[in-house]
Design a protein around this motif. Structure first.
Motif, PDB file in Angstrom:
ATOM      1  N   GLY A   1       0.893  -1.102   0.128  1.00 47.17           N
ATOM      2  CA  GLY A   1      -0.001   0.055   0.032  1.00 47.17           C
ATOM      3  C   GLY A   1       0.815   1.277   0.194  1.00 47.17           C
ATOM      4  N   SER A   2       1.950   1.172   0.795  1.00 49.40           N
ATOM      5  CA  SER A   2       2.635   2.408   0.702  1.00 49.40           C
ATOM      6  C   SER A   2       3.382   2.547  -0.325  1.00 49.40           C
ATOM      7  N   ALA A   3       3.883   1.450  -0.870  1.00 49.58           N
ATOM      8  CA  ALA A   3       4.797   1.356  -2.163  1.00 49.58           C
ATOM      9  C   ALA A   3       3.811   2.114  -3.201  1.00 49.58           C
ATOM     10  N   LEU A   4       2.633   1.814  -3.299  1.00 49.56           N
ATOM     11  CA  LEU A   4       1.755   2.120  -4.334  1.00 49.56           C
ATOM     12  C   LEU A   4       1.521   3.700  -4.199  1.00 49.56           C
ATOM     13  N   LEU A   5       1.472   4.035  -3.059  1.00 44.16           N
ATOM     14  CA  LEU A   5       1.169   5.483  -2.816  1.00 44.16           C
ATOM     15  C   LEU A   5       2.339   6.039  -3.303  1.00 44.16           C
ATOM     16  N   ASP A   6       3.583   5.768  -2.993  1.00 46.12           N
ATOM     17  CA  ASP A   6       4.983   6.550  -3.570  1.00 46.12           C
ATOM     18  C   ASP A   6       5.166   6.386  -5.087  1.00 46.12           C
ATOM     19  N   PHE A   7       4.536   5.192  -5.605  1.00 42.37           N
ATOM     20  CA  PHE A   7       4.525   4.985  -6.941  1.00 42.37           C
ATOM     21  C   PHE A   7       3.589   5.881  -7.816  1.00 42.37           C
ATOM     22  N   PHE A   8       2.588   6.105  -7.423  1.00 41.24           N
ATOM     23  CA  PHE A   8       1.733   7.233  -7.832  1.00 41.24           C
ATOM     24  C   PHE A   8       2.068   8.548  -7.794  1.00 41.24           C
ATOM     25  N   THR A   9       2.765   8.883  -6.623  1.00 43.83           N
ATOM     26  CA  THR A   9       3.043  10.126  -6.219  1.00 43.83           C
ATOM     27  C   THR A   9       4.274  10.565  -7.170  1.00 43.83           C
ATOM     28  N   GLN A  10       5.342   9.405  -7.399  1.00 43.52           N
ATOM     29  CA  GLN A  10       6.741   9.768  -8.008  1.00 43.52           C
ATOM     30  C   GLN A  10       6.457   9.814  -9.549  1.00 43.52           C
ATOM     31  N   ASN A  11       5.436   9.278 -10.043  1.00 44.25           N
ATOM     32  CA  ASN A  11       5.418   8.946 -11.475  1.00 44.25           C
ATOM     33  C   ASN A  11       4.274   9.630 -12.189  1.00 44.25           C
ATOM     34  N   ALA A  12       4.559  10.741 -12.819  1.00 38.19           N
ATOM     35  CA  ALA A  12       3.696  11.342 -13.612  1.00 38.19           C
ATOM     36  C   ALA A  12       2.949  10.437 -14.830  1.00 38.19           C
ATOM     37  N   GLU A  13       1.537  10.924 -15.105  1.00 38.93           N
ATOM     38  CA  GLU A  13       1.100  10.065 -16.450  1.00 38.93           C
ATOM     39  C   GLU A  13       1.346   8.746 -16.368  1.00 38.93           C
ATOM     40  N   LEU A  14       0.953   7.914 -15.445  1.00 40.03           N
ATOM     41  CA  LEU A  14       0.873   6.735 -15.528  1.00 40.03           C
ATOM     42  C   LEU A  14       0.000   5.787 -16.113  1.00 40.03           C
ATOM     43  N   GLU A  15       0.416   4.831 -17.119  1.00 39.07           N
ATOM     44  CA  GLU A  15      -0.376   4.050 -17.940  1.00 39.07           C
ATOM     45  C   GLU A  15      -0.986   2.825 -16.975  1.00 39.07           C
ATOM     46  N   GLN A  16      -2.033   2.282 -17.417  1.00 36.00           N
ATOM     47  CA  GLN A  16      -2.529   1.110 -16.710  1.00 36.00           C
ATOM     48  C   GLN A  16      -1.582  -0.152 -16.973  1.00 36.00           C
ATOM     49  N   GLU A  17      -0.896  -0.267 -17.999  1.00 36.45           N
ATOM     50  CA  GLU A  17       0.158  -1.214 -18.053  1.00 36.45           C
ATOM     51  C   GLU A  17       1.215  -1.275 -17.100  1.00 36.45           C
ATOM     52  N   GLU A  18       1.717   0.109 -16.814  1.00 39.59           N
ATOM     53  CA  GLU A  18       2.707   0.211 -15.859  1.00 39.59           C
ATOM     54  C   GLU A  18       2.309  -0.149 -14.470  1.00 39.59           C
ATOM     55  N   VAL A  19       1.186   0.058 -13.951  1.00 43.66           N
ATOM     56  CA  VAL A  19       0.601  -0.181 -12.903  1.00 43.66           C
ATOM     57  C   VAL A  19       0.381  -1.796 -12.621  1.00 43.66           C
ATOM     58  N   GLU A  20      -0.181  -2.264 -13.659  1.00 46.50           N
ATOM     59  CA  GLU A  20      -0.268  -3.886 -13.741  1.00 46.50           C
ATOM     60  C   GLU A  20       1.052  -4.517 -13.592  1.00 46.50           C
ATOM     61  N   ASP A  21       1.991  -4.139 -14.380  1.00 42.26           N
ATOM     62  CA  ASP A  21       3.685  -4.658 -14.309  1.00 42.26           C
ATOM     63  C   ASP A  21       4.099  -4.356 -12.812  1.00 42.26           C
ATOM     64  N   PHE A  22       3.813  -3.217 -12.247  1.00 44.25           N
ATOM     65  CA  PHE A  22       4.496  -2.979 -10.851  1.00 44.25           C
ATOM     66  C   PHE A  22       3.763  -4.198  -9.806  1.00 44.25           C
ATOM     67  N   LEU A  23       2.177  -3.995 -10.020  1.00 40.10           N
ATOM     68  CA  LEU A  23       1.559  -4.947  -8.986  1.00 40.10           C
ATOM     69  C   LEU A  23       1.949  -6.555  -9.380  1.00 40.10           C
ATOM     70  N   ALA A  24       2.214  -6.867 -10.545  1.00 41.62           N
ATOM     71  CA  ALA A  24       2.408  -8.469 -11.073  1.00 41.62           C
ATOM     72  C   ALA A  24       3.928  -8.661 -10.500  1.00 41.62           C
ATOM     73  N   GLU A  25       4.792  -7.547 -10.526  1.00 37.22           N
ATOM     74  CA  GLU A  25       6.114  -7.818  -9.934  1.00 37.22           C
ATOM     75  C   GLU A  25       6.242  -8.179  -8.523  1.00 37.22           C
ATOM     76  N   VAL A  26       5.449  -7.304  -7.824  1.00 43.97           N
ATOM     77  CA  VAL A  26       5.242  -7.579  -6.393  1.00 43.97           C
ATOM     78  C   VAL A  26       4.733  -8.565  -5.902  1.00 43.97           C
ATOM     79  N   MET A  27       3.708  -8.908  -6.542  1.00 44.59           N
ATOM     80  CA  MET A  27       2.943 -10.273  -6.014  1.00 44.59           C
ATOM     81  C   MET A  27       3.908 -11.391  -6.548  1.00 44.59           C
ATOM     82  N   ASP A  28       4.631 -11.470  -7.515  1.00 47.68           N
ATOM     83  CA  ASP A  28       5.350 -12.617  -7.922  1.00 47.68           C
ATOM     84  C   ASP A  28       6.724 -12.426  -7.024  1.00 47.68           C
TER      85      ASP A  28
END
Length: 191
Positions: A47-74
């Motif tokens: 949860g805190s990593a996602l908060l930082d991910f969104f605030t530090q990266n402008a104009e995120l695409e859905q695929e970028e968020v999916e990749d981040f979540l998939a990598e963390v889950m794996d």
């Protein structure tokens, strides 16, 4: 984020917690111990990593968020998510972030309310997913005591009957061969 940065960040953090709390794949991974004994801490860290991910990266695409979540889950939970929920969670997070950035507090509140209504259904699903789980049994209740152990040979017959849907053969009678061949077992040789 929007002008009142602290308030917007807190509102988005609440939304992230709600989305992750309603994500069945993550909750099952934590409940089943896929993240090890630190699973709940890893989920909170996500949860805190996602908060930082969104605030530090402008104009995120859905695929970028999916990749981040998939990598963390794996990496953290040894889980490959293939049920389509990565896309759904990513879309929900991006929508919440856009509403928070735009100052749409009412829209964020409505989204949080919808996520809160999803919670009881997930709790029921998690309860039934536990070994011996029962939706009426509160979490943390130990599973029911196992029944008495079967006699030698009895267990295999019951499993066989359950798998193929036919009643077990009467005791002492060998089952009919499925392929027509009869196996002849040799006896012990005497010397």
């Amino acid at each position: 984020m929007a002008a009142p940065g602290v308030e917007a960040r807190a509102l988005f953090a609440e939304g992230v917690r709600a989305v992750l709390g309603g994500w069945a794949a993550l909750q099952l991974a934590v409940a089943q111990g896929f993240g090890g004994p630190q699973g709940p801490e890893k989920a909170a860290w996500l949860g805190s990593a996602l908060l930082d991910f969104f605030t530090q990266n402008a104009e995120l695409e859905q695929e970028e968020v999916e990749d981040f979540l998939a990598e963390v889950m794996d990496n953290e939970f040894d889980t490959v998510v293939e049920d389509g929920s990565l896309q759904q969670v990513s879309r929900e997070l991006l929508t919440l972030f856009a509403r928070v950035q735009g100052g749409d507090v009412g829209g964020v509140g409505a989204a949080l309310g919808a996520l809160a209504r999803r919670g009881p259904a997930l709790a029921t699903a998690l309860a039934t997913a536990r070994p011996g789980g029962d939706p009426e049994t509160p979490p943390g209740t130990p599973p029911a005591a196992p029944r008495t152990p079967p006699e030698p040979g009895e267990h295999e017959e019951e499993e066989e009957a359950m798998e193929c849907g036919t009643p077990p053969p009467p005791s002492g009678t060998p089952p009919p061969p499925p392929d027509g061949w009869t196996v002849v077992r040799g006896g012990r040789r005497r010397r």
